[in-house]
Write an enzyme that holds these catalytic residues in place. Structure first.
Site, PDB file in Angstrom:
ATOM      1  CG  HIS A 125      -0.289   0.008   2.411  1.00 33.70           C
ATOM      2  ND1 HIS A 125       0.359   1.105   3.221  1.00 33.70           N
ATOM      3  CD2 HIS A 125       0.205  -1.141   3.349  1.00 33.70           C
ATOM      4  CE1 HIS A 125       0.870   0.552   4.240  1.00 33.70           C
ATOM      5  NE2 HIS A 125       0.657  -0.652   4.553  1.00 33.70           N
ATOM      6  CG  ASP A 126      -0.453   4.329   1.217  1.00 33.39           C
ATOM      7  OD1 ASP A 126      -1.176   5.155   0.561  1.00 33.39           O
ATOM      8  OD2 ASP A 126      -0.564   3.468   2.207  1.00 33.39           O
ATOM      9  N   GLY A 143       5.000  -1.188   2.848  1.00 28.35           N
ATOM     10  CA  GLY A 143       4.240  -0.027   2.466  1.00 28.35           C
ATOM     11  C   GLY A 143       4.903   1.355   2.578  1.00 28.35           C
TER      12      GLY A 143
END
Length: 262
Positions: A125-126, A143
């Site tokens: 994520h991100d 992440g």
């Protein structure tokens, strides 16, 4: 909306609200959920899962069993409508996983253009992946990781959350990266250490000898002079006036939150 020239296998499951562009093919047993937008000329092979909100550009190739746009593995994630954005001409090989962002960061995972994501690579994520990168088999981008343009992360390597892998750098196989890798640097090991400039990658991407000499001098000032970062920064700043590529190295040092590998 599915363009009239798109070719969808009868066994594929396409939910309402999906947009598929011209000349895109979708193979058998692939599942595409709502809130997915797919551009033109993509090849999506069998048994692919794509969830949204996700936007995919043009002329990408997504191989079997890839999972694109799945919700992240962060315990803080509570089902918020975060996003994934993928650019053009990427090759996403078998069993690659790319997760959407979180509201604790920018809310979006980004994969740029012309990247090769090899078998079973994990894009958390991100994460922001630039352009023309090579992410090797079974590599893990934790992440909030950033990977710069033309960087390489080789097989079985793991990048710790919030780290940056600089442009034109190269992470050797089976490495564990727990701090930022500056641009142009060749790094390997557990934990990853610098081993010089990524000269092969720089030469392949058009860096000429005078600029390579400048980058080699900058590297020596940073890693072999025995000087502190505070002492090195003014030297790099002076060099950057003639060589903007050295300025990219200096910016990476100044902007690092986890510190650079030493």
């Amino acid at each position: 909306m599915i363009h009239e020239t798109a070719q969808i296998h009868p066994s594929a499951v396409i939910e309402d609200g999906v947009t598929i562009g011209a000349n895109t093919t979708v193979g058998p047993f692939t599942y595409i959920a709502k809130d997915v937008e797919i551009g033109d000329g993509n090849e999506i092979m069998s048994h692919v899962v794509i969830k949204g909100p996700t936007k995919i550009g043009n002329e990408n190739r997504i191989f079997s069993f890839a999972i694109v746009g799945e919700e992240c593995q962060d315990k803080k994630y509570g089902g918020e409508p975060t996003r994934l954005e993928i650019g053009d001409r990427n090759v996403i090989r078998e069993s690659v996983q790319i997760h959407r962002g979180t509201t604790q960061d920018k809310g979006v995972t980004i994969v740029g253009n012309d990247n090769l994501l090899c078998v079973n690579a994990h894009i958390a994520h991100d994460v922001t992946v630039g352009n023309h990168t090579h992410i090797g088999n079974n590599s893990i981008l934790g992440g909030h990781v950033t990977v710069g343009d033309y960087a390489g992360v080789m097989a079985l390597s793991a990048i710790h959350p919030f780290c940056t892998v600089g442009a034109y750098s190269y992470i050797g196989g089976c490495s564990a990266v727990v701090q930022d890798v500056p641009p142009y640097v060749l790094a390997q090991g557990n934990h990853a250490s610098p081993f010089g400039l990524n000269l092969v990658g720089l030469q392949r991407n058009g860096f000429e000898k005078p600029e390579l000499h400048a980058l080699r001098r900058a590297y020596k000032e940073l890693y072999r002079s025995g000087k502190t970062l505070a002492e090195v920064k003014p030297i790099l700043a002076e060099m950057a006036e003639e060589w903007p590529s050295v300025g990219l190295l200096l910016d990476a040092i100044n902007n690092s939150e986890r510190g650079i590998i030493r």
